[in-house]
Design an enzyme around this catalytic site. Structure first.
Site, PDB file in Angstrom:
ATOM      1  N   GLU A  39      94.630  41.869  20.234  1.00 15.96           N
ATOM      2  CA  GLU A  39      94.867  40.507  20.718  1.00 15.96           C
ATOM      3  C   GLU A  39      95.692  39.646  19.767  1.00 15.96           C
ATOM      4  O   GLU A  39      96.190  38.603  20.170  1.00 15.96           O
ATOM      5  CB  GLU A  39      93.532  39.813  21.006  1.00 15.96           C
ATOM      6  CG  GLU A  39      92.740  39.452  19.775  1.00 15.96           C
ATOM      7  CD  GLU A  39      92.022  38.114  19.935  1.00 15.96           C
ATOM      8  OE1 GLU A  39      91.954  37.589  21.048  1.00 15.96           O
ATOM      9  OE2 GLU A  39      91.563  37.582  18.914  1.00 15.96           O
ATOM     10  N   ASN A  67      89.811  36.250  22.654  1.00 16.85           N
ATOM     11  CA  ASN A  67      90.135  34.896  23.097  1.00 16.85           C
ATOM     12  C   ASN A  67      91.623  34.553  23.017  1.00 16.85           C
ATOM     13  O   ASN A  67      92.070  33.574  23.605  1.00 16.85           O
ATOM     14  CB  ASN A  67      89.340  33.868  22.291  1.00 16.85           C
ATOM     15  CG  ASN A  67      89.613  33.949  20.807  1.00 16.85           C
ATOM     16  OD1 ASN A  67      89.359  34.979  20.176  1.00 16.85           O
ATOM     17  ND2 ASN A  67      90.117  32.871  20.224  1.00 16.85           N
ATOM     18  N   HIS A  68      92.425  35.366  22.307  1.00 17.31           N
ATOM     19  CA  HIS A  68      93.866  35.100  22.221  1.00 17.31           C
ATOM     20  C   HIS A  68      94.676  35.913  23.221  1.00 17.31           C
ATOM     21  O   HIS A  68      95.912  35.912  23.140  1.00 17.31           O
ATOM     22  CB  HIS A  68      94.375  35.388  20.810  1.00 17.31           C
ATOM     23  CG  HIS A  68      93.903  34.403  19.787  1.00 17.31           C
ATOM     24  ND1 HIS A  68      94.133  33.043  19.892  1.00 17.31           N
ATOM     25  CD2 HIS A  68      93.207  34.570  18.631  1.00 17.31           C
ATOM     26  CE1 HIS A  68      93.604  32.423  18.851  1.00 17.31           C
ATOM     27  NE2 HIS A  68      93.033  33.327  18.079  1.00 17.31           N
ATOM     28  N   HIS A 150      83.757  40.565  20.970  1.00 13.76           N
ATOM     29  CA  HIS A 150      84.670  39.681  20.244  1.00 13.76           C
ATOM     30  C   HIS A 150      83.991  38.319  20.083  1.00 13.76           C
ATOM     31  O   HIS A 150      84.007  37.496  20.987  1.00 13.76           O
ATOM     32  CB  HIS A 150      85.972  39.550  21.038  1.00 13.76           C
ATOM     33  CG  HIS A 150      87.123  39.039  20.247  1.00 13.76           C
ATOM     34  ND1 HIS A 150      87.834  39.817  19.368  1.00 13.76           N
ATOM     35  CD2 HIS A 150      87.693  37.808  20.191  1.00 13.76           C
ATOM     36  CE1 HIS A 150      88.798  39.109  18.815  1.00 13.76           C
ATOM     37  NE2 HIS A 150      88.739  37.885  19.295  1.00 13.76           N
ATOM     38  N   HIS A 177      88.039  39.060  11.428  1.00  8.99           N
ATOM     39  CA  HIS A 177      89.048  39.670  10.549  1.00  8.99           C
ATOM     40  C   HIS A 177      88.510  40.021   9.166  1.00  8.99           C
ATOM     41  O   HIS A 177      89.284  40.339   8.261  1.00  8.99           O
ATOM     42  CB  HIS A 177      90.286  38.762  10.402  1.00  8.99           C
ATOM     43  CG  HIS A 177      91.070  38.578  11.657  1.00  8.99           C
ATOM     44  ND1 HIS A 177      92.400  38.208  11.655  1.00  8.99           N
ATOM     45  CD2 HIS A 177      90.721  38.696  12.960  1.00  8.99           C
ATOM     46  CE1 HIS A 177      92.833  38.114  12.910  1.00  8.99           C
ATOM     47  NE2 HIS A 177      91.814  38.404  13.708  1.00  8.99           N
TER      48      HIS A 177
END
Length: 260
Positions: A39, A67-68, A150, A177
């Protein structure tokens, strides 16, 4: 069977390092299937056909997101035609794309699910309820079930793993991350890691140029985020699945760092 699940690929540097490392891991560690979160693969936010193609050419079999996923409008033109690109299943029902897929490998069907958390995240449908719908739809057709959750908070990701313990082969978190050090197999057999981490620039803040992040924190003013450059890291896990029972027998963290 060995399944490699790779943390969020960030921008061009992450795509380059993914393409470099993944074929080597496939050969050296006898990896059968590769699942990667893509993403952030285009410019650090979102996905384009180019970034998708680079992940596939680098060895990805299934690509998850988060979400991206909608941050590059290009994705609307191809997400519905890509059989092994998925987005969180708890987006509203009319959202483009799909929240799960079944990847066939030899005599096995590997079901891959994608969900987004709700704590400090966009307000989507309840992932705990949606995963029940996914399980009802997939479990009879799948030998192996995996979830990319996520989510922002460790507690929500841990809660999901315990909720699904014994019902899926693995629950791995993505989004922060930063790779966590809690890889384990829960009592009923589900492998878990709070966050896979990322594949992208090592000397950065979550893949972004440090100067921009420091400016934002020290001034409180907005700034344009750019993907950092330089040496990269490669984060993920290798899952070992017993071919006769389909039980998860091992989970091993992968943390590789490129030389400066």
């Amino acid at each position: 069977m060995r399944i490699l699940m790779v943390g969020d690929v960030v921008g061009r540097p992450g795509r380059r390092y993914f393409r470099e490392i993944t074929p080597k891991l496939r050969k050296e560690r006898e990896i059968d299937v590769v699942i990667v979160n893509g993403e952030n693969s285009a410019g650090g936010k979102g996905m384009t056909e180019k970034s998708l193609a680079e992940l596939l050419s680098g060895g990805a079999d299934v690509i998850t997101s988060g979400n991206h996923i909608w941050d590059k409008k290009d994705v609307l033109g191809f997400i519905d035609r890509e059989p092994f690109l998925i987005r969180p299943a708890n987006y509203p029902g009319d959202a483009p794309g799909k929240g799960c897929c079944i990847f066939p490998y030899r005599a096995k069907n590997i079901g891959v699910m994608n969900l987004s958390g709700r704590s400090f995240m966009p307000p989507l449908d309840d992932p705990f309820q949606v995963v029940e719908d996914l399980l009802r739809a997939m479990r009879d057709d799948c030998d192996i079930l995996l979830l990319d959750f996520h989510a922002e908070t460790t507690s929500e990701k841990m809660a999901m793993a315990w909720y699904l313990d014994g019902r899926v082969n693995a629950v791995v978190g993505t989004h922060t991350h930063v790779q966590t050090a809690d890889a384990r197999i829960l009592p009923k057999g589900t492998a878990f890691l709070t966050d896979l981490g990322m594949t992208g620039p090592r000397d950065s803040v979550l893949g972004v140029e440090t100067e921009a992040i420091l400016y934002k924190f020290t001034t409180g003013r907005p700034v344009r985020f750019e993907v950092a450059d330089g040496p990269c890291i490669y984060n993920g896990v290798i899952l070992t699945i017993d071919d006769s029972t389909n039980a998860t027998t091992g989970i091993e963290r992968i943390f590789l760092s490129e030389e400066a």
